[in-house]
Design a protein around this motif. Structure first.
Motif, PDB file in Angstrom:
ATOM      1  N   HIS A 167       4.090 -23.927  -1.538  1.00  0.00           N
ATOM      2  CA  HIS A 167       4.584 -22.621  -1.974  1.00  0.00           C
ATOM      3  C   HIS A 167       3.638 -21.556  -1.433  1.00  0.00           C
ATOM      4  O   HIS A 167       2.644 -21.885  -0.763  1.00  0.00           O
ATOM      5  N   ALA A 168       3.940 -20.294  -1.741  1.00  0.00           N
ATOM      6  CA  ALA A 168       3.229 -19.199  -1.075  1.00  0.00           C
ATOM      7  C   ALA A 168       2.381 -18.360  -2.016  1.00  0.00           C
ATOM      8  O   ALA A 168       2.228 -17.154  -1.809  1.00  0.00           O
ATOM      9  N   HIS A 169       1.786 -18.979  -3.041  1.00  0.00           N
ATOM     10  CA  HIS A 169       0.799 -18.273  -3.853  1.00  0.00           C
ATOM     11  C   HIS A 169      -0.500 -18.108  -3.057  1.00  0.00           C
ATOM     12  O   HIS A 169      -0.744 -18.864  -2.099  1.00  0.00           O
ATOM     13  N   PRO A 170      -1.354 -17.151  -3.426  1.00  0.00           N
ATOM     14  CA  PRO A 170      -2.543 -16.838  -2.612  1.00  0.00           C
ATOM     15  C   PRO A 170      -3.437 -18.023  -2.299  1.00  0.00           C
ATOM     16  O   PRO A 170      -3.941 -18.140  -1.177  1.00  0.00           O
ATOM     17  N   ASP A 171      -3.675 -18.904  -3.285  1.00  0.00           N
ATOM     18  CA  ASP A 171      -4.602 -20.011  -3.049  1.00  0.00           C
ATOM     19  C   ASP A 171      -3.990 -21.095  -2.170  1.00  0.00           C
ATOM     20  O   ASP A 171      -4.666 -22.083  -1.841  1.00  0.00           O
ATOM     21  N   HIS A 172      -2.746 -20.904  -1.764  1.00  0.00           N
ATOM     22  CA  HIS A 172      -2.075 -21.879  -0.906  1.00  0.00           C
ATOM     23  C   HIS A 172      -1.744 -21.342   0.483  1.00  0.00           C
ATOM     24  O   HIS A 172      -1.560 -22.140   1.405  1.00  0.00           O
ATOM     25  N   ILE A 173      -1.675 -20.006   0.631  1.00  0.00           N
ATOM     26  CA  ILE A 173      -1.255 -19.464   1.930  1.00  0.00           C
ATOM     27  C   ILE A 173      -2.181 -18.393   2.487  1.00  0.00           C
ATOM     28  O   ILE A 173      -2.167 -18.126   3.679  1.00  0.00           O
ATOM     29  N   TRP A 174      -3.029 -17.782   1.663  1.00  0.00           N
ATOM     30  CA  TRP A 174      -3.843 -16.684   2.191  1.00  0.00           C
ATOM     31  C   TRP A 174      -4.853 -17.153   3.233  1.00  0.00           C
ATOM     32  O   TRP A 174      -5.343 -16.360   4.022  1.00  0.00           O
ATOM     33  N   GLY A 175      -5.153 -18.447   3.256  1.00  0.00           N
ATOM     34  CA  GLY A 175      -6.053 -18.981   4.278  1.00  0.00           C
ATOM     35  C   GLY A 175      -5.409 -19.158   5.636  1.00  0.00           C
ATOM     36  O   GLY A 175      -6.030 -19.695   6.556  1.00  0.00           O
ATOM     37  N   LEU A 176      -4.183 -18.691   5.792  1.00  0.00           N
ATOM     38  CA  LEU A 176      -3.492 -18.812   7.066  1.00  0.00           C
ATOM     39  C   LEU A 176      -4.143 -17.979   8.167  1.00  0.00           C
ATOM     40  O   LEU A 176      -4.153 -18.372   9.335  1.00  0.00           O
ATOM     41  N   LEU A 177      -4.704 -16.814   7.802  1.00  0.00           N
ATOM     42  CA  LEU A 177      -5.284 -15.881   8.772  1.00  0.00           C
ATOM     43  C   LEU A 177      -6.772 -15.700   8.517  1.00  0.00           C
ATOM     44  O   LEU A 177      -7.219 -15.731   7.362  1.00  0.00           O
ATOM     45  N   VAL A 237      -3.012 -24.152   3.047  1.00  0.00           N
ATOM     46  CA  VAL A 237      -4.158 -23.739   3.860  1.00  0.00           C
ATOM     47  C   VAL A 237      -5.280 -23.109   3.038  1.00  0.00           C
ATOM     48  O   VAL A 237      -6.284 -22.653   3.601  1.00  0.00           O
ATOM     49  N   GLY A 238      -5.140 -23.084   1.709  1.00  0.00           N
ATOM     50  CA  GLY A 238      -6.201 -22.530   0.877  1.00  0.00           C
ATOM     51  C   GLY A 238      -6.160 -21.019   0.800  1.00  0.00           C
ATOM     52  O   GLY A 238      -5.219 -20.358   1.232  1.00  0.00           O
TER      53      GLY A 238
END
Length: 303
Positions: A128-138, A94-95
């Motif tokens: 995976h759950a690094h910032p550039d892949h999951i922090w765009g969730l919210l 999710v970026g």
């Protein structure tokens, strides 16, 4: 029509950019009746040491010169894979959202340029759950950016970031990664679907374990008939040293030895099966192929 807080925030953020073209989709490939596209989330801005520190400096200089890459700074693209088969619209990762780097977090503009609203995404699959892949969730209100989506993550990756000891064991440089991942995972705790390696997680999409960059990093084979592509996330993290010298240890990987072993397995599969690959940080949209080149490989963009 219900106007969500996220929509208001996104509209406000777009005002200063009036007249600026949105980030467009970067590359695409057809797989049977399905379409795979990459959409941009912008780029990262990293010190070269983040990747290059463990590498042999003399040999590294020659590789970087070949590619015209600076040893001081890197600005890798962030390419999210978008899969559409007429029924499912699947976004891989999710970026960064707006909390990580000012140069990243533009995936909503890219989706809009592709004719999609966040509500059109039916599934989000995490590599995976690094910032550039999951922090765009919210969004900034802690609302889910993709409210209609089902969420899928590998079980090992989920367990690693969910573990309350991870923040204490990961090291000071990555402690914020653990805090940020956990906060976002809490938002989908009751609805996330966990899966294991070598499992068909959605029709035509199978998981493939590629650990090392993170403990539970996953890649995904997308197959329609005789056509196939591999979404590799950060398992091969760049188009220069990771291809030319896949055996070198990279500072970007959490388990450097395991990541190097994973690259060997992944390159063997990509070349032996002549698979299209889609890399999160590879150039010009990240879609191409790996070709053997001496004792290493070369990234060849999809034409």
């Amino acid at each position: 029509m219900r106007i969500s807080r996220r929509k208001i925030l996104h509209a406000m953020a777009a005002v200063p950019l009036a007249g600026v073209l949105p980030t467009l989709t970067r590359a695409d490939v057809s797989l049977g009746s399905a379409e795979v596209t990459t959409v941009s989330d912008g780029n990262l801005m990293l010190p070269g040491s983040f990747i290059f520190d463990p590498m042999p400096k003399d040999e590294l200089a020659a590789v970087l010169a070949e590619y015209g890459i600076s040893s001081e700074t890197l600005e890798p693209e962030c390419n999210l894979t978008l899969y559409r088969d007429g029924k499912n619209t699947v976004l891989f990762d999710v970026g960064s959202g707006h909390d990580f780097m000012p140069s990243a977090g533009s995936v909503l503009d890219s989706l809009e340029a592709a004719g999609l609203a966040p509500e059109d995404i039916t599934h989000v699959v995490f590599t995976h759950a690094h910032p550039d892949h999951i922090w765009g969730l919210l969004d900034d209100f802690d609302d889910l950016v993709f409210p209609e989506a089902s969420y899928l993550m590998g079980r090992t990756e989920w367990d690693y970031w969910w573990n309350p000891e991870t923040v204490n064991e990961i090291g000071d440089a990555r402690a914020a990664f653990a805090v940020g991942a956990r906060r976002r995972m809490e938002a989908i705790e009751d609805s996330v679907n966990l899966f294991d390696a070598d499992q068909e997680i959605l029709p035509g999409i199978a998981s493939f374990s590629t650990p090392g960059h993170t403990p539970g990093h996953m890649s995904f084979e997308i197959r329609q008939g005789n056509s196939a592509a591999m979404v590799i996330g950060d398992a091969i993290g760049n188009h220069h040293v990771a291809f030319r010298k896949p055996q070198w240890l990279s500072g970007s990987d959490q388990d450097t030895e395991m990541a190097a072993a994973t690259r060997k397995v992944l390159f063997d599969r990509l070349t032996n099966e002549d698979l299209t690959l889609i890399g999160f940080h590879l150039p010009d949209g990240g879609i191409g192929r790996a070709e053997k080149d001496g004792d290493g490989y070369r990234f060849v963009e999809e034409v």
